[in-house]
Design a protein around this motif. Structure first.
Motif, PDB file in Angstrom:
ATOM      1  N   GLY A 200       8.042  21.169 -11.596  1.00 18.84           N
ATOM      2  CA  GLY A 200       7.352  20.249 -12.200  1.00 18.84           C
ATOM      3  C   GLY A 200       6.628  19.144 -11.196  1.00 18.84           C
ATOM      4  O   GLY A 200       6.926  19.062  -9.983  1.00 18.84           O
ATOM      5  N   VAL A 201       5.640  18.569 -11.594  1.00 23.75           N
ATOM      6  CA  VAL A 201       4.582  17.686 -10.997  1.00 23.75           C
ATOM      7  C   VAL A 201       4.311  16.599 -11.638  1.00 23.75           C
ATOM      8  O   VAL A 201       3.789  16.849 -12.926  1.00 23.75           O
ATOM      9  N   LEU A 202       4.957  15.534 -11.263  1.00 25.22           N
ATOM     10  CA  LEU A 202       4.638  14.322 -12.027  1.00 25.22           C
ATOM     11  C   LEU A 202       3.634  13.508 -11.258  1.00 25.22           C
ATOM     12  O   LEU A 202       3.657  13.264  -9.735  1.00 25.22           O
ATOM     13  N   TRP A 203       2.725  12.881 -12.134  1.00 25.41           N
ATOM     14  CA  TRP A 203       1.426  12.097 -11.368  1.00 25.41           C
ATOM     15  C   TRP A 203       1.153  11.396 -12.392  1.00 25.41           C
ATOM     16  O   TRP A 203       1.501  11.386 -13.647  1.00 25.41           O
ATOM     17  N   GLY A 204       0.155  10.115 -12.164  1.00 26.09           N
ATOM     18  CA  GLY A 204      -0.382   9.364 -12.980  1.00 26.09           C
ATOM     19  C   GLY A 204      -1.930   9.574 -12.940  1.00 26.09           C
ATOM     20  O   GLY A 204      -2.490  10.782 -13.554  1.00 26.09           O
ATOM     21  N   ASP A 205      -2.861   8.639 -12.386  1.00 33.09           N
ATOM     22  CA  ASP A 205      -4.202   8.645 -12.786  1.00 33.09           C
ATOM     23  C   ASP A 205      -4.852   9.366 -11.184  1.00 33.09           C
ATOM     24  O   ASP A 205      -6.066   9.370 -11.377  1.00 33.09           O
ATOM     25  N   ASP A 206      -4.039   9.660 -10.215  1.00 33.72           N
ATOM     26  CA  ASP A 206      -4.729  10.085  -9.008  1.00 33.72           C
ATOM     27  C   ASP A 206      -4.443  11.587  -8.940  1.00 33.72           C
ATOM     28  O   ASP A 206      -3.232  11.948  -8.917  1.00 33.72           O
ATOM     29  N   ALA A 207      -5.541  12.327  -9.038  1.00 33.42           N
ATOM     30  CA  ALA A 207      -5.467  13.870  -9.266  1.00 33.42           C
ATOM     31  C   ALA A 207      -5.626  14.442  -7.945  1.00 33.42           C
ATOM     32  O   ALA A 207      -5.326  15.682  -7.739  1.00 33.42           O
ATOM     33  N   ARG A 208      -5.532  13.742  -6.726  1.00 33.23           N
ATOM     34  CA  ARG A 208      -6.102  14.325  -5.440  1.00 33.23           C
ATOM     35  C   ARG A 208      -5.178  15.352  -4.941  1.00 33.23           C
ATOM     36  O   ARG A 208      -5.522  16.454  -4.711  1.00 33.23           O
ATOM     37  N   LEU A 209      -3.749  15.205  -5.081  1.00 31.78           N
ATOM     38  CA  LEU A 209      -2.791  16.019  -4.586  1.00 31.78           C
ATOM     39  C   LEU A 209      -2.286  16.955  -5.793  1.00 31.78           C
ATOM     40  O   LEU A 209      -2.153  17.959  -5.876  1.00 31.78           O
ATOM     41  N   PRO A 210      -1.909  16.442  -6.928  1.00 36.97           N
ATOM     42  CA  PRO A 210      -1.235  17.161  -7.948  1.00 36.97           C
ATOM     43  C   PRO A 210      -2.180  18.256  -8.585  1.00 36.97           C
ATOM     44  O   PRO A 210      -1.600  19.287  -8.860  1.00 36.97           O
ATOM     45  N   HIS A 236       8.753   4.620 -14.980  1.00 39.79           N
ATOM     46  CA  HIS A 236      10.241   4.134 -15.189  1.00 39.79           C
ATOM     47  C   HIS A 236      11.006   4.167 -14.117  1.00 39.79           C
ATOM     48  O   HIS A 236      12.149   3.850 -14.040  1.00 39.79           O
ATOM     49  N   GLY A 237      10.412   4.738 -12.919  1.00 41.66           N
ATOM     50  CA  GLY A 237      11.289   4.768 -11.693  1.00 41.66           C
ATOM     51  C   GLY A 237      10.927   3.241 -10.863  1.00 41.66           C
ATOM     52  O   GLY A 237      10.672   2.604 -11.434  1.00 41.66           O
ATOM     53  N   TYR A 238      11.128   3.530  -9.526  1.00 43.89           N
ATOM     54  CA  TYR A 238      11.016   2.356  -8.740  1.00 43.89           C
ATOM     55  C   TYR A 238      10.312   2.409  -7.621  1.00 43.89           C
ATOM     56  O   TYR A 238       9.535   1.699  -6.813  1.00 43.89           O
ATOM     57  N   THR A 239      10.627   3.771  -6.642  1.00 47.40           N
ATOM     58  CA  THR A 239      10.113   4.058  -5.292  1.00 47.40           C
ATOM     59  C   THR A 239       8.353   3.963  -5.453  1.00 47.40           C
ATOM     60  O   THR A 239       7.763   3.134  -4.744  1.00 47.40           O
ATOM     61  N   MET A 240       7.945   4.966  -6.250  1.00 42.41           N
ATOM     62  CA  MET A 240       6.450   5.351  -6.220  1.00 42.41           C
ATOM     63  C   MET A 240       5.892   3.934  -6.988  1.00 42.41           C
ATOM     64  O   MET A 240       4.899   3.599  -6.459  1.00 42.41           O
ATOM     65  N   GLU A 241       6.606   3.654  -7.983  1.00 43.03           N
ATOM     66  CA  GLU A 241       5.953   2.474  -8.438  1.00 43.03           C
ATOM     67  C   GLU A 241       5.889   1.086  -7.879  1.00 43.03           C
ATOM     68  O   GLU A 241       5.010   0.331  -7.947  1.00 43.03           O
ATOM     69  N   THR A 242       6.800   0.904  -6.900  1.00 38.12           N
ATOM     70  CA  THR A 242       6.851  -0.191  -6.008  1.00 38.12           C
ATOM     71  C   THR A 242       5.863  -0.022  -4.569  1.00 38.12           C
ATOM     72  O   THR A 242       5.281  -0.944  -4.338  1.00 38.12           O
ATOM     73  N   HIS A 243       5.871   0.897  -4.122  1.00 41.62           N
ATOM     74  CA  HIS A 243       5.423   1.296  -2.647  1.00 41.62           C
ATOM     75  C   HIS A 243       4.227   1.910  -2.675  1.00 41.62           C
ATOM     76  O   HIS A 243       3.447   1.922  -1.653  1.00 41.62           O
ATOM     77  N   VAL A 244       3.932   2.829  -3.514  1.00 39.65           N
ATOM     78  CA  VAL A 244       2.656   3.683  -3.666  1.00 39.65           C
ATOM     79  C   VAL A 244       1.605   3.427  -4.579  1.00 39.65           C
ATOM     80  O   VAL A 244       0.438   3.227  -3.974  1.00 39.65           O
ATOM     81  N   LEU A 245       2.042   3.460  -5.618  1.00 44.87           N
ATOM     82  CA  LEU A 245       1.058   3.228  -6.995  1.00 44.87           C
ATOM     83  C   LEU A 245       0.155   2.180  -6.681  1.00 44.87           C
ATOM     84  O   LEU A 245      -1.060   2.244  -7.073  1.00 44.87           O
ATOM     85  N   PRO A 246       0.757   0.944  -6.595  1.00 47.19           N
ATOM     86  CA  PRO A 246      -0.024  -0.276  -6.688  1.00 47.19           C
ATOM     87  C   PRO A 246      -1.157  -0.306  -5.471  1.00 47.19           C
ATOM     88  O   PRO A 246      -2.100  -1.112  -5.649  1.00 47.19           O
ATOM     89  N   PHE A 247      -0.950   0.263  -4.463  1.00 45.62           N
ATOM     90  CA  PHE A 247      -1.893   0.466  -3.317  1.00 45.62           C
ATOM     91  C   PHE A 247      -2.814   1.743  -3.262  1.00 45.62           C
ATOM     92  O   PHE A 247      -3.560   1.930  -2.389  1.00 45.62           O
ATOM     93  N   GLY A 248      -2.850   2.553  -4.286  1.00 45.87           N
ATOM     94  CA  GLY A 248      -3.653   3.792  -4.277  1.00 45.87           C
ATOM     95  C   GLY A 248      -3.649   4.657  -3.411  1.00 45.87           C
ATOM     96  O   GLY A 248      -4.443   5.596  -3.135  1.00 45.87           O
ATOM     97  N   TYR A 249      -2.293   4.769  -2.711  1.00 37.94           N
ATOM     98  CA  TYR A 249      -2.191   5.913  -1.778  1.00 37.94           C
ATOM     99  C   TYR A 249      -1.995   7.216  -2.570  1.00 37.94           C
ATOM    100  O   TYR A 249      -1.547   7.268  -3.488  1.00 37.94           O
ATOM    101  N   ALA A 250      -2.719   8.366  -2.124  1.00 40.31           N
ATOM    102  CA  ALA A 250      -2.463   9.668  -2.684  1.00 40.31           C
ATOM    103  C   ALA A 250      -1.180  10.030  -2.571  1.00 40.31           C
ATOM    104  O   ALA A 250      -0.136   9.648  -1.882  1.00 40.31           O
ATOM    105  N   ASN A 251      -0.798  10.645  -3.868  1.00 40.82           N
ATOM    106  CA  ASN A 251       0.620  10.734  -3.944  1.00 40.82           C
ATOM    107  C   ASN A 251       1.040  11.947  -4.789  1.00 40.82           C
ATOM    108  O   ASN A 251       0.014  12.336  -5.694  1.00 40.82           O
ATOM    109  N   ILE A 252       2.079  12.630  -4.995  1.00 45.73           N
ATOM    110  CA  ILE A 252       2.556  13.602  -5.569  1.00 45.73           C
ATOM    111  C   ILE A 252       4.243  13.630  -5.786  1.00 45.73           C
ATOM    112  O   ILE A 252       4.928  13.136  -4.827  1.00 45.73           O
ATOM    113  N   LEU A 253       4.978  13.874  -6.918  1.00 39.57           N
ATOM    114  CA  LEU A 253       6.141  13.927  -7.049  1.00 39.57           C
ATOM    115  C   LEU A 253       6.648  15.325  -7.526  1.00 39.57           C
ATOM    116  O   LEU A 253       6.005  15.454  -8.885  1.00 39.57           O
ATOM    117  N   LEU A 254       7.414  15.776  -6.715  1.00 35.21           N
ATOM    118  CA  LEU A 254       7.881  17.252  -7.115  1.00 35.21           C
ATOM    119  C   LEU A 254       9.225  17.204  -7.829  1.00 35.21           C
ATOM    120  O   LEU A 254      10.089  16.584  -7.151  1.00 35.21           O
TER     121      LEU A 254
END
Length: 289
Positions: A200-210, A236-254
């Protein structure tokens, strides 16, 4: 990747000495990985793998570990329960270590069981410290005082998140904003229903990696969950929501299905597959921003 216990794997390599010293020093300044409350025989709260990795990517494994300090008596649970998915994400430790070396990127791996306190939930979330998990009562989590809960957070939650924040801060200064890859695994059956997705690939608004990653996985004939079995848009998580998403870093959760990564051979296969798919996407991202 050698076959060994997921929580005792120690991989050594020869990183760039200046880079390793820089990241290690930055993390040490942020706080020690062995806070008060751990016994002599207890492991550090987190491992840093390949601190000299040159690629501007940070790998994270929130639920990789299943250690419980000696002083808490396995939370009153038998080993059979601590080997289940309620205690950790099977397969993730070895896969993340392998990927860190293959991608030439640092990784931060949490060593302790999510049953102590979930590093990927806000501290005020009802599931931060579960008294019941997937039908299993956790005796060591019942009737905890506020002081007990605060001690768990100081020992097992805060050091990990200080390290994640410090690693991102250091990487920003060295290579620019890093891409962040978070690795998890999920149970193949829930409430009697089999989950069909192999990954599964979890992502929000940033499509660059997923989006390109999912295309590569589907091209291999895999059943890929697009925001399945969970959604990256639920926040509903914490790690990506705190350290990554607010700053616009490219991201993907596998999310890897746990029966797909049940032994050393399958973990090696998936780590190689993930690295091969991510590498060209990360290279394009680094070129194009």
């Amino acid at each position: 990747m050698r076959a060994s216990d997921e929580n005792s794997v120690n991989i050594t390599e020869t990183p760039a000495p200046e880079a390793e010293h820089g990241l290690a020093a930055h993390l040490a300044a942020a706080g020690p990985p062995r806070p008060d409350g751990l016994g002599v025989a207890d492991p550090d709260v987190y491992d840093v793998v390949n601190p000299g990795g040159r690629r501007p990517v940070l790998l994270l494994a929130d639920h990789a570990g299943r250690a419980i300090p000696d002083g808490l008596g396995k939370l009153g649970l038998p080993e059979s329960e601590l080997a289940r998915h309620i205690a950790y994400d099977p397969g993730v430790d070895a896969i993340t270590r392998h990927m860190a070396l293959a991608l030439d990127a640092p990784a931060i791996i949490h060593r302790y069981s999510r049953l102590l306190i979930d590093p990927n939930r806000p501290l005020n979330d009802p599931t931060s410290i579960c008294q019941i998990s997937d039908g299993t009562i956790v005796p060591g989590n019942r009737a905890l005082s506020m002081a007990d809960r605060q001690a768990r957070a100081r020992t097992f939650f805060e050091p990990y998140h200080r390290a994640v924040a410090a690693a991102i801060d250091w990487m920003k200064g060295r290579t620019g904003p890093p891409a962040v890859v978070s690795v998890h695994s999920f149970s193949p059956v829930v409430r009697g229903r089999r989950r069909p997705w192999e990954i599964g690939v979890l992502w929000g608004d940033d499509a660059r990696l997923p989006v390109p990653f999912m295309e590569k996985m589907r091209a291999e004939g895999l059943c890929v969950g697009d925001n399945e079995p969970y959604s990256g848009r639920n926040l509903h998580g914490y790690t990506m929501e705190t350290h990554v998403l607010p700053f616009g870093y490219a991201n993907i959760l596998l999310e890897l299905r746990q029966d797909e990564v049940a032994d050393a051979a399958s973990q090696d296969l998936w780590a190689t597959r993930l690295e091969a798919a991510l590498r060209p996407i990360l290279e394009d991202l680094n070129k194009n921003g």
